[in-house]
Design a protein around this motif. Structure first.
Motif, PDB file in Angstrom:
ATOM      1  N   LYS A  20       0.851  -1.179   0.000  1.00  0.00           N
ATOM      2  CA  LYS A  20       0.000   0.000   0.000  1.00  0.00           C
ATOM      3  C   LYS A  20       0.891   1.234   0.000  1.00  0.00           C
ATOM      4  N   ARG A  21       0.343   2.328  -0.469  1.00  0.00           N
ATOM      5  CA  ARG A  21       1.069   3.603  -0.427  1.00  0.00           C
ATOM      6  C   ARG A  21       1.184   4.077   1.015  1.00  0.00           C
ATOM      7  N   PRO A  22       2.270   4.761   1.332  1.00  0.00           N
ATOM      8  CA  PRO A  22       2.365   5.329   2.673  1.00  0.00           C
ATOM      9  C   PRO A  22       1.352   6.460   2.855  1.00  0.00           C
ATOM     10  N   ILE A  23       0.930   6.648   4.081  1.00  0.00           N
ATOM     11  CA  ILE A  23      -0.050   7.685   4.391  1.00  0.00           C
ATOM     12  C   ILE A  23       0.646   9.044   4.370  1.00  0.00           C
ATOM     13  N   GLY A  24      -0.070  10.037   3.896  1.00  0.00           N
ATOM     14  CA  GLY A  24       0.447  11.394   3.945  1.00  0.00           C
ATOM     15  C   GLY A  24       0.915  11.909   2.594  1.00  0.00           C
ATOM     16  N   LYS A  25       1.582  13.028   2.674  1.00  0.00           N
ATOM     17  CA  LYS A  25       2.063  13.718   1.490  1.00  0.00           C
ATOM     18  C   LYS A  25       3.280  12.998   0.909  1.00  0.00           C
TER      19      LYS A  25
END
Length: 93
Positions: A20-25
């Motif tokens: 999964k993509r990391p959370i945040g910007k």
């Protein structure tokens, strides 16, 4: 076109990513930072100039100092902000 099973191009096109993509910007890339600086400079500046680190830094420092001076002439800049900017741009004696 048929490709071998171990071909890298076939793997890139057919396999899926399980993470999964990391959370945040997203992280800021070097290219993004340079484009932001070029927009701030507002001059006919190219990415090629950014490859010369010394010249690029001189250009950014000069622009930042010019910004500080224009802020000082238009209105009083809070001393804390001015001190913070001066830490970023140490004056050479």
């Amino acid at each position: 076109m048929m490709r071998a099973d171990n071909d890298i191009i076939k793997k890139v096109l057919t396999e899926t990513i399980q993470k999964k993509r990391p959370i945040g910007k997203p992280r800021t890339r070097w290219k993004d930072a340079i484009e932001k600086d070029i927009n701030m400079l507002g001059r006919n500046v190219t990415v090629d100039l950014a490859l010369d680190r010394e010249r690029w830094r001189e250009l950014l420092v000069a622009t930042l100092l010019q910004t500080i001076l224009s802020l000082n002439s238009k209105k009083r800049v809070h001393d804390g902000i001015r001190a913070g900017l001066m830490k970023l741009v140490p004056l050479q004696s």
